[in-house]
Design a protein around this motif. Structure first.
Motif, PDB file in Angstrom:
ATOM      1  N   LEU A   1       0.836  -1.374  -0.065  1.00  0.00           N
ATOM      2  CA  LEU A   1       0.085  -0.012   0.135  1.00  0.00           C
ATOM      3  C   LEU A   1       0.866   1.297  -0.097  1.00  0.00           C
ATOM      4  O   LEU A   1       0.404   2.378  -0.613  1.00  0.00           O
ATOM      5  N   GLN A   2       2.219   1.193   0.625  1.00  0.00           N
ATOM      6  CA  GLN A   2       2.732   2.498   0.756  1.00  0.00           C
ATOM      7  C   GLN A   2       3.627   2.696  -0.408  1.00  0.00           C
ATOM      8  O   GLN A   2       3.370   3.879  -0.871  1.00  0.00           O
ATOM      9  N   TYR A   3       3.939   1.554  -1.470  1.00  0.00           N
ATOM     10  CA  TYR A   3       4.399   1.963  -2.634  1.00  0.00           C
ATOM     11  C   TYR A   3       3.372   2.390  -3.846  1.00  0.00           C
ATOM     12  O   TYR A   3       3.573   3.324  -4.320  1.00  0.00           O
ATOM     13  N   LEU A   4       2.067   1.846  -3.442  1.00  0.00           N
ATOM     14  CA  LEU A   4       1.101   2.464  -4.455  1.00  0.00           C
ATOM     15  C   LEU A   4       0.785   3.764  -4.068  1.00  0.00           C
ATOM     16  O   LEU A   4       0.390   4.526  -5.023  1.00  0.00           O
ATOM     17  N   LEU A   5       0.541   4.171  -2.847  1.00  0.00           N
ATOM     18  CA  LEU A   5       0.556   5.444  -2.464  1.00  0.00           C
ATOM     19  C   LEU A   5       1.426   6.345  -3.099  1.00  0.00           C
ATOM     20  O   LEU A   5       1.261   7.503  -3.310  1.00  0.00           O
ATOM     21  N   GLY A   6       2.718   5.709  -2.986  1.00  0.00           N
ATOM     22  CA  GLY A   6       3.840   6.742  -3.432  1.00  0.00           C
ATOM     23  C   GLY A   6       3.592   7.076  -4.806  1.00  0.00           C
ATOM     24  O   GLY A   6       3.813   8.053  -5.258  1.00  0.00           O
ATOM     25  N   LEU A   7       3.307   5.772  -5.826  1.00  0.00           N
ATOM     26  CA  LEU A   7       3.152   6.121  -7.241  1.00  0.00           C
ATOM     27  C   LEU A   7       2.070   7.092  -7.453  1.00  0.00           C
ATOM     28  O   LEU A   7       2.227   8.028  -8.144  1.00  0.00           O
ATOM     29  N   ALA A   8       0.865   7.125  -6.745  1.00  0.00           N
ATOM     30  CA  ALA A   8      -0.067   8.019  -7.074  1.00  0.00           C
ATOM     31  C   ALA A   8       0.359   9.473  -6.428  1.00  0.00           C
ATOM     32  O   ALA A   8      -0.013  10.470  -7.265  1.00  0.00           O
ATOM     33  N   GLY A   9       0.996   9.438  -5.531  1.00  0.00           N
ATOM     34  CA  GLY A   9       1.574  10.717  -4.773  1.00  0.00           C
ATOM     35  C   GLY A   9       2.566  11.491  -6.052  1.00  0.00           C
ATOM     36  O   GLY A   9       2.480  12.762  -6.303  1.00  0.00           O
ATOM     37  N   ILE A  10       3.302  10.745  -6.627  1.00  0.00           N
ATOM     38  CA  ILE A  10       4.122  11.121  -7.781  1.00  0.00           C
ATOM     39  C   ILE A  10       3.255  11.747  -8.838  1.00  0.00           C
ATOM     40  O   ILE A  10       3.523  12.981  -9.617  1.00  0.00           O
ATOM     41  N   GLY A  11       2.184  11.006  -9.198  1.00  0.00           N
ATOM     42  CA  GLY A  11       1.199  11.672 -10.257  1.00  0.00           C
ATOM     43  C   GLY A  11       0.658  12.683 -10.054  1.00  0.00           C
ATOM     44  O   GLY A  11       0.742  13.603 -10.910  1.00  0.00           O
TER      45      GLY A  11
ATOM     46  N   VAL B   1      -2.229  14.700 -17.715  1.00  0.00           N
ATOM     47  CA  VAL B   1      -1.866  13.264 -18.105  1.00  0.00           C
ATOM     48  C   VAL B   1      -1.478  12.760 -16.715  1.00  0.00           C
ATOM     49  O   VAL B   1      -2.057  11.535 -16.315  1.00  0.00           O
ATOM     50  N   TRP B   2      -0.305  13.176 -15.936  1.00  0.00           N
ATOM     51  CA  TRP B   2       0.090  12.732 -14.716  1.00  0.00           C
ATOM     52  C   TRP B   2      -1.053  12.690 -13.584  1.00  0.00           C
ATOM     53  O   TRP B   2      -0.959  11.674 -12.824  1.00  0.00           O
ATOM     54  N   ASN B   3      -1.785  13.747 -13.698  1.00  0.00           N
ATOM     55  CA  ASN B   3      -3.031  13.666 -12.713  1.00  0.00           C
ATOM     56  C   ASN B   3      -3.845  12.695 -12.993  1.00  0.00           C
ATOM     57  O   ASN B   3      -4.709  12.009 -12.057  1.00  0.00           O
ATOM     58  N   GLY B   4      -4.243  12.143 -14.089  1.00  0.00           N
ATOM     59  CA  GLY B   4      -4.899  11.011 -14.693  1.00  0.00           C
ATOM     60  C   GLY B   4      -4.326   9.733 -13.962  1.00  0.00           C
ATOM     61  O   GLY B   4      -5.092   8.946 -13.767  1.00  0.00           O
ATOM     62  N   LEU B   5      -3.349   9.536 -14.020  1.00  0.00           N
ATOM     63  CA  LEU B   5      -2.582   8.300 -13.380  1.00  0.00           C
ATOM     64  C   LEU B   5      -2.864   8.243 -11.735  1.00  0.00           C
ATOM     65  O   LEU B   5      -3.151   7.219 -11.435  1.00  0.00           O
ATOM     66  N   ASN B   6      -2.806   9.299 -11.051  1.00  0.00           N
ATOM     67  CA  ASN B   6      -3.264   9.431  -9.812  1.00  0.00           C
ATOM     68  C   ASN B   6      -4.768   9.123  -9.601  1.00  0.00           C
ATOM     69  O   ASN B   6      -4.975   8.110  -8.606  1.00  0.00           O
ATOM     70  N   ILE B   7      -5.604   9.434 -10.414  1.00  0.00           N
ATOM     71  CA  ILE B   7      -6.854   9.182 -10.238  1.00  0.00           C
ATOM     72  C   ILE B   7      -7.341   7.870 -10.354  1.00  0.00           C
ATOM     73  O   ILE B   7      -7.941   7.168  -9.780  1.00  0.00           O
ATOM     74  N   ALA B   8      -6.545   7.306 -11.450  1.00  0.00           N
ATOM     75  CA  ALA B   8      -6.766   5.776 -11.508  1.00  0.00           C
ATOM     76  C   ALA B   8      -6.506   4.967 -10.500  1.00  0.00           C
ATOM     77  O   ALA B   8      -7.211   3.611 -10.280  1.00  0.00           O
ATOM     78  N   ILE B   9      -5.235   5.226  -9.826  1.00  0.00           N
ATOM     79  CA  ILE B   9      -4.683   4.265  -8.642  1.00  0.00           C
ATOM     80  C   ILE B   9      -5.784   4.497  -7.750  1.00  0.00           C
ATOM     81  O   ILE B   9      -5.980   3.620  -7.237  1.00  0.00           O
ATOM     82  N   ILE B  10      -6.293   5.474  -7.382  1.00  0.00           N
ATOM     83  CA  ILE B  10      -7.216   5.995  -6.306  1.00  0.00           C
ATOM     84  C   ILE B  10      -8.278   5.267  -6.372  1.00  0.00           C
ATOM     85  O   ILE B  10      -9.099   4.360  -5.532  1.00  0.00           O
TER      86      ILE B  10
END
Length: 411
Positions: free
Chosen positions: A221-231, A383-392
């Protein structure tokens, strides 16, 4: 259970007093990461740099800030907030002194890395510390503590712009060194009280329930949130980092850009508080999704904006849209992960968000250098914001997170 916790200190009068002191510390300690934005055009002119090269000190600041959130967060878990704050303050002052003696962009960038690393004590570590002192109002408390970063950005650029105009950017750093040393050390000594053991036990109970519902280990979960946070933060960085440079390029001048930045960040403070209230009802995951969608909409609004009035308006809208995003990550960590690891876990996820800011700040400058405008930089952010939304959305689809209050009730 909640009533027992209140009697031992959480959600109490002392907790709210501690929150006020925490906010003040954060407002002072975070100044170093915002000053570099104000002086960026002056540094670019003095050293004869391109826009992307002039953004290098900011990028190093954010890399240091990111690493500092994780490293200093671990130190807080081990040594407590008071002595960690004092040590970090001394490092900030040393970095500011190094910056004033800089004769090249490389030396200034290294100084900013040191400043950024130590300034991180005023963000993730403080947020993790104050989160232990609240149960029912944890969302609001975390949002207020995180607002210190934005208050710092709203106040200091306005103050330092005047110092810059009259005395140059090196004097800006001397002023910051004095204010940081005199302001933070006494406040750190006022934060020596330890959180009650009962509060840690209750937090562990709540996080265990949510972790079971997600089916993810804390590490995954920590890594997943980290990827979302970068986006989300690559997207967030475009207006925050380059609004002053954008205004200079349009002929409005750095003072107008500083005003837009302050307006944006004051809107972010309002957004953070409202998001904290919302998070106490909906939980961190849903609140994060709402903030991410609103930020994406606000980024689209920048594309047609080109006049001074329209940029003022869109900057305010952007601030009101995205302020609650980063605190929501801290809330998700506290809702799903062990309390005894709060400093390190919150620090890691916020480190990733700040890495996103660093990457986005540099990437936007590079896109500007290639295209001659910021239009494609805004598209890149979307585009990067879309990655964040997809993960959440994916995380929300595989778990049904309980609100902080519900998680404390017997199953």
């Amino acid at each position: 259970m909640v009533r027992e916790i209140e009697n031992t200190g959480t959600d109490s009068r002392y907790a709210w007093l501690r929150l006020g002191l925490t906010l003040l510390v954060a407002t002072i300690a975070n100044a170093g990461m915002w000053a570099i934005i104000v002086i960026m055009p002056a540094v670019e002119a003095e050293f004869g740099l391109s826009r992307s090269d002039a953004a290098l000190p900011y990028t190093l600041t954010m890399i240091g800030f990111a690493l500092g959130n994780f490293a200093i967060g671990r130190a807080v878990d081990r040594f407590g907030i008071t002595w960690t704050l004092i040590a970090a303050t001394l490092v900030i002052v040393g970095g500011l002194g190094m910056a004033t003696a800089s004769g090249s962009i490389v030396t200034l960038s290294l100084a900013q890395f040191v400043i950024g690393f130590a300034s991180a004590v005023g963000f993730g570590p403080l947020i993790a510390d104050i989160s232990h002192w609240f149960v029912r109002r944890r969302g609001v408390a975390v949002a207020i503590a995180a607002s210190g970063n934005y208050l710092s950005g709203a106040i200091w650029p306005m103050v330092l712009a005047g110092v810059l105009e009259q005395n140059g950017w090196r004097t800006v750093y001397i002023v910051m060194a004095v204010v940081t040393l005199v302001g933070v050390v006494p406040l750190a000594l006022a934060l020596r009280r330890q959180v009650p053991d009962e509060a840690r036990e209750a937090a562990h109970h709540a996080s265990t329930l949510n972790a079971q519902s997600s089916g993810l280990s804390p590490r995954k979960l920590q890594y997943l949130l980290g990827l979302a946070g970068i986006g989300c933060c690559v997207a967030m960085s475009m207006p925050q980092v380059h609004i002053v440079a954008l205004c200079v390029g349009l002929g409005f001048g750095p003072a107008v850009g500083a005003q837009m930045l302050s307006l944006m960040l004051m809107g972010g403070v309002v957004s953070r508080i409202l998001s904290g209230v919302l998070a106490d009802r909906l939980g961190g995951v849903r609140t994060l999704l709402i903030g991410s969608v609103l930020q994406c909409i606000a980024l689209f609004l920048y594309l047609p904006a080109g006049g001074m009035v329209s940029l003022y308006m869109v900057s305010l809208v952007f601030g009101l849209s995205q302020g609650g995003i980063v605190p929501s990550y801290a809330l998700i960590v506290r809702e799903y992960m062990p309390a005894r690891e709060a400093g390190a876990r919150v620090g890691f996820v916020l480190m990733a968000t700040i890495m996103g800011m660093a990457l986005g700040g540099w990437l936007s400058g590079k896109i500007y250098d290639i295209t001659g405008s910021y239009e494609m930089a805004f598209v890149n952010g979307i585009v990067w914001n879309g990655l964040n939304i997809a993960i959440i959305l994916w995380l929300l689809s595989r778990s049904r997170p309980r609100s902080p209050r519900a998680a404390l009730q017997p199953s």
